[in-house]
Write an enzyme that holds these catalytic residues in place. Structure first.
Site, PDB file in Angstrom:
ATOM      1  N   HIS A  30       2.825   2.312   9.595  1.00  0.00           N
ATOM      2  CA  HIS A  30       1.734   1.537  10.196  1.00  0.00           C
ATOM      3  C   HIS A  30       2.138   0.081  10.428  1.00  0.00           C
ATOM      4  CE1 HIS A  30      -1.357   4.660  10.067  1.00  0.00           C
ATOM      5  NE2 HIS A  30      -0.751   5.066   8.976  1.00  0.00           N
ATOM      6  N   SER A  57      -2.348   2.460   4.849  1.00  0.00           N
ATOM      7  CA  SER A  57      -3.021   2.939   6.050  1.00  0.00           C
ATOM      8  C   SER A  57      -4.533   3.010   5.929  1.00  0.00           C
ATOM      9  CB  SER A  57      -2.477   4.325   6.420  1.00  0.00           C
ATOM     10  OG  SER A  57      -2.707   5.258   5.379  1.00  0.00           O
ATOM     11  N   LYS A  89       3.588   7.379  15.902  1.00  0.00           N
ATOM     12  CA  LYS A  89       2.488   6.416  16.032  1.00  0.00           C
ATOM     13  C   LYS A  89       2.806   5.430  17.152  1.00  0.00           C
ATOM     14  CE  LYS A  89       0.598   6.993  11.400  1.00  0.00           C
ATOM     15  NZ  LYS A  89       1.325   8.223  11.068  1.00  0.00           N
TER      16      LYS A  89
END
Length: 427
Positions: free
Chosen positions: A242, A214, A273
């Site tokens: 991610h 990340s 996310k």
């Protein structure tokens, strides 16, 4: 003995007790004062180092355009993990509202007592389908998913081989297990093979890596990792926080991007996310593992179940991605547009083709000052410094979203050029 002479003798011991009792609060106050002084000294050190992390207050919903307390007008947000723009997608928001009305605010309990609803099982089924794995278990966060996995799976006869730059939650989760620990150099296949050879006496071995790291947006060499794991009889785990939702042709993640979906055994990821941006994490993998996690994983057993509105939002986000990869596909061109223009302007951008685009500056104070100046230009970005990143590796974190327009990206680049010239970073 007369009464007059006896009374002082009786009272004297009680005076000593009262004096001792009065001293206890004084000692307590002294302990608190000493602790406060120690804490203030530590905080002063953080401020002096230029690594103080302030929190800006957003006064609007999350999205590519936000309102920030203390700033005038609309601000372009280039520092959220809202990769697909789904945190404010009308269908995702409505699904959360519908779930709130139907199922209430929360379950007030853990899953195995009275905290499981049909919507939880439905979301787990859809996530397993999305990742093409046998089963799924939900957690309050991916941090909890990482904290709850390794202790259950690995014992003292086993070994875990972890990339040195893995996320803090992976590191903490590994600390909780009793397996032998081997840390290999970042994305270094030669060092990984050395550690695999050193651990050959172990019963089970698990290679552990972020799919995407990340801080720099670099992608783990999963093909090589899987080759080595198969050669030495190890399993492979990846953290996909991610990557889930936008990497790979259908947004399935790093394992799809690199063609190893059938060779990676366990995947942990987040709902917080790209998949709606609310909260929650999960593990997908073999059904016996998921069943065992339900029985023994402490963050699962002792944390409240995910609130229905969160489940509703995440379910709709997954449904949108199962139906179409159009949103994920738009990320590639926008990411490369930003990286190309910034590199042309003279900035150093870490990583390769990931929407995490760290603008490398090195100095913590510079990163913080430039980020503040960017806000004056209507761009929300944050300076990252130690301990979030290694010392000397300070940067401004930029993240591209599918919800950004080309005009948004160009505006961000122009603001960086003006701010970079002011601080002598570019000419």
């Amino acid at each position: 003995m007369s009464l007059r002479s006896a009374v002082p003798r009786l009272v004297s011991p009680f005076k000593g007790v009262l004096r001792a009792s009065a001293q206890i609060p004084n000692r307590q106050y002294a302990a608190v004062a000493e602790a406060r002084a120690v804490l203030e000294h530590e905080l002063d050190g953080i401020r002096a180092a230029g690594t103080w992390k302030g929190e800006r207050i957003i006064t609007s919903r999350q999205g590519p355009q936000i309102s920030v307390d203390g700033s005038r007008g609309t601000i372009l947000n280039f520092c959220a993990n809202n990769y697909l723009g789904l945190s404010s997608h009308p269908e995702v928001v409505q699904a959360g509202i519908d779930a709130l009305k139907t199922y209430g605010a929360g379950l007030s309990s853990v899953r195995f007592i009275c905290g499981t609803q049909g919507i939880h099982k439905n979301l787990e089924q859809k996530l397993a389908e999305f990742h093409e794995r046998e089963d799924c278990i939900l957690y309050a966060s991916c941090f909890d998913a990482n904290a709850g996995l390794f202790e259950v799976l690995l014992g003292p006869d086993d070994a875990v081989l972890s990339d040195e730059l893995n996320h803090a939650s992976i590191i903490d989760g590994i600390r909780l297990c009793r397996a032998k620990r081997f840390r290999y150099k970042h994305m270094d296949l030669n060092d990984l093979e050395t550690k695999l050879k050193e651990s050959q006496s172990s019963r089970m071995r698990l290679v552990v890596t972020d799919g995407v790291f990340s801080m720099d947006g670099d992608v783990a060499p999963l093909q090589g990792i899987c080759d080595l794991a198969e050669q030495y009889g190890a399993m492979v785990f990846i953290d996909e926080c991610h990557a889930t939702g936008f990497l790979g042709l259908r947004g399935r993640g790093t394992d799809e991007l690199l063609g190893v979906m059938d060779r990676v055994h366990i995947v942990n990821s987040t709902l917080g996310k790209a998949l709606g941006g609310a909260a929650g994490g999960y593990t997908v993998g073999p059904k016996p593992l998921i069943d065992l996690l339900r029985q023994r994983s402490r963050p699962y057993l002792f944390s409240n179940s995910l609130p229905p509105p969160v489940v509703g939002c995440a379910t709709r986000a997954v449904e949108l991605l199962l139906a179409s990869s159009e949103i994920a596909e738009s990320m590639i061109a926008k990411t490369m547009r930003f990286r190309h223009k910034m590199t042309q302007a003279g900035f150093t951008i870490a990583g390769s083709a990931h929407p995490i685009c760290p603008v490398m500056l090195g100095d913590a104070r510079l990163a913080s000052s430039m980020a503040d100046d960017m806000l004056k230009h209507g761009i929300y970005v944050i300076g990252f410094s130690y301990p979030v990143v290694p010392k000397g590796k300070a940067r401004i974190r930029v993240q591209i979203s599918a919800a950004h327009s080309d005009e948004d990206i160009d505006h961000c680049v122009d603001a960086f050029i003006q701010t970079g010239r002011k601080h002598g970073v570019v000419s």
